[in-house]
Design a protein around this motif. Sequence first.
Motif, PDB file in Angstrom:
ATOM      1  N   ALA A 148       0.830  -1.205   0.000  1.00 55.47           N
ATOM      2  CA  ALA A 148       0.000   0.000   0.000  1.00 55.47           C
ATOM      3  C   ALA A 148       0.866   1.257   0.000  1.00 55.47           C
ATOM      4  N   LEU A 201      -7.673   1.719   1.406  1.00 57.08           N
ATOM      5  CA  LEU A 201      -7.838   0.559   0.508  1.00 57.08           C
ATOM      6  C   LEU A 201      -8.890   0.858  -0.569  1.00 57.08           C
ATOM      7  N   LEU A 246      -4.811   1.999   7.151  1.00 63.10           N
ATOM      8  CA  LEU A 246      -4.723   1.175   5.937  1.00 63.10           C
ATOM      9  C   LEU A 246      -6.114   0.908   5.390  1.00 63.10           C
TER      10      LEU A 246
END
Length: 483
Positions: free
Chosen positions: A320, A483, A479
């Motif tokens: 990521a 996403l 996170l």
Amino acid sequence: MAQVLEFKLPDLGEGLTEAEIVRWLVEVGDVVAIDQPVVEVETAKAMVEVPCPYGGVVTARFGEEGSELPVGAPLLTVAVGATGGSSASGGDDGAAAEEPSAASGSGAASASGSGSASGSGNVLVGYGTGAPAARRRRIRPERNTAPAQPVFAVPAPVAAPPAPAPVAAGEVNGRRGPVAVVSPLVRRLARQHEIDLRRLTGSGPDGLILRADVDSAIRQAGEATEAATHTAAEPAVADVRTVQAGAAAPVAERIPLRGVRGAVADKLSRSRSEIPDATCWVDTDATELMAARAAMNAASGPSGGPKVPVLALLARICTAALKRYPELNSTVDTAAREIVRLPAVHLGFAAQTERGLVVPVVRDAHTRNAESVGAEIARLTELARTGKLSPAQLTGGTFTLNNYGVFGVDGSTPIINHPEAAMLGVGRIMPKPWVHNGELAVRQVVQLSLTFDHRVCDGGTAGGFLRYVADCVEQPAVLLRTL
């Protein structure tokens, strides 16, 4: 009439030029089938079994276990086809050889065997189905009146190059028998200290003899020798001191840099000489990440699938972060003076094995979730442990994750895995005093360090990448939001 074909060490790919013989799988006189593995070799990248493209009887082997052969060197010779023991008409006793010109290059071309024999199915570089014979020898049996000999009872060819005394698989210090040893380093260490591997009981899986077993045997032998020497020396201490005073100085041990250790040395040296690297680091509160991992594994239940390791979560965080900071998923073309940003993330992870440090690669890690990454890491780790990683599984990485915390250390300054542009290092996660919500508390703390190529980015980009990784570790919801 039999043909004696020479099988040369093939090009195993990935630019490898030599290999070390670890274990012979056949002996002289054995009958082998097409594509049957005949020898286990160790290259700078992996341990591989080499199949023979011919079917017949092994007439000679070249090289002992532990020796190193260049690509294209003779590996073994195989008598292909049947030969009889009936009397030959005319001519002198012995064998007459006829050799057509052999194809040039590494490994030469393979032969199709005798008239009806088919070619190899699994094509090696330099060998393949339907290629002309590399060498042909016609063998004329001795004239005699004895009954016909069994098929494949081939006399040794006169024109064949002399071979060293064959070493049977499992032969150690002149003793024959199977030995449960995979690592050539363990074999070499045992030879240097005259340890009979057949007398050891391995502590590894299925009785595999590990380096720790050999080290223990060396210590025991040294203690026994020291005790015997001490007992014998008591009556004559003055004489012993006199002998010791005149004894020669100990000789330094020299260990060749080859195989995996040599490849690692070359790559690290090239990284240091070519890449202007810099390192930044940050201490991070990993308490929430560890809690999230525990919740994931608890939700899967006792039979809900494999557990998600911490390394898999960190790998997912890295992919990521690389999407946000693609500068670090790149390489430098020094000849063209260009930075090449790579479209896919092939994530390498450092793994310590009996053969040394290797870096298996998780392909297309950016397309995988944490569970998929964890399963692939577990699969590649098992292959690394058993020495069965292929060269393709050890090359092509674009970014490396190095978990040196398994060695019980907090921090390090990793050396970039050339030709990549960055490596993230992870120290051990351990309870430490930490200010949390304005109060002193005991939290799970980890140090993260990023070594990066200063040619592809400046400190601001590297710091941004590392800070994003740290934020995801401290607050996994960060996170989820991205996403």
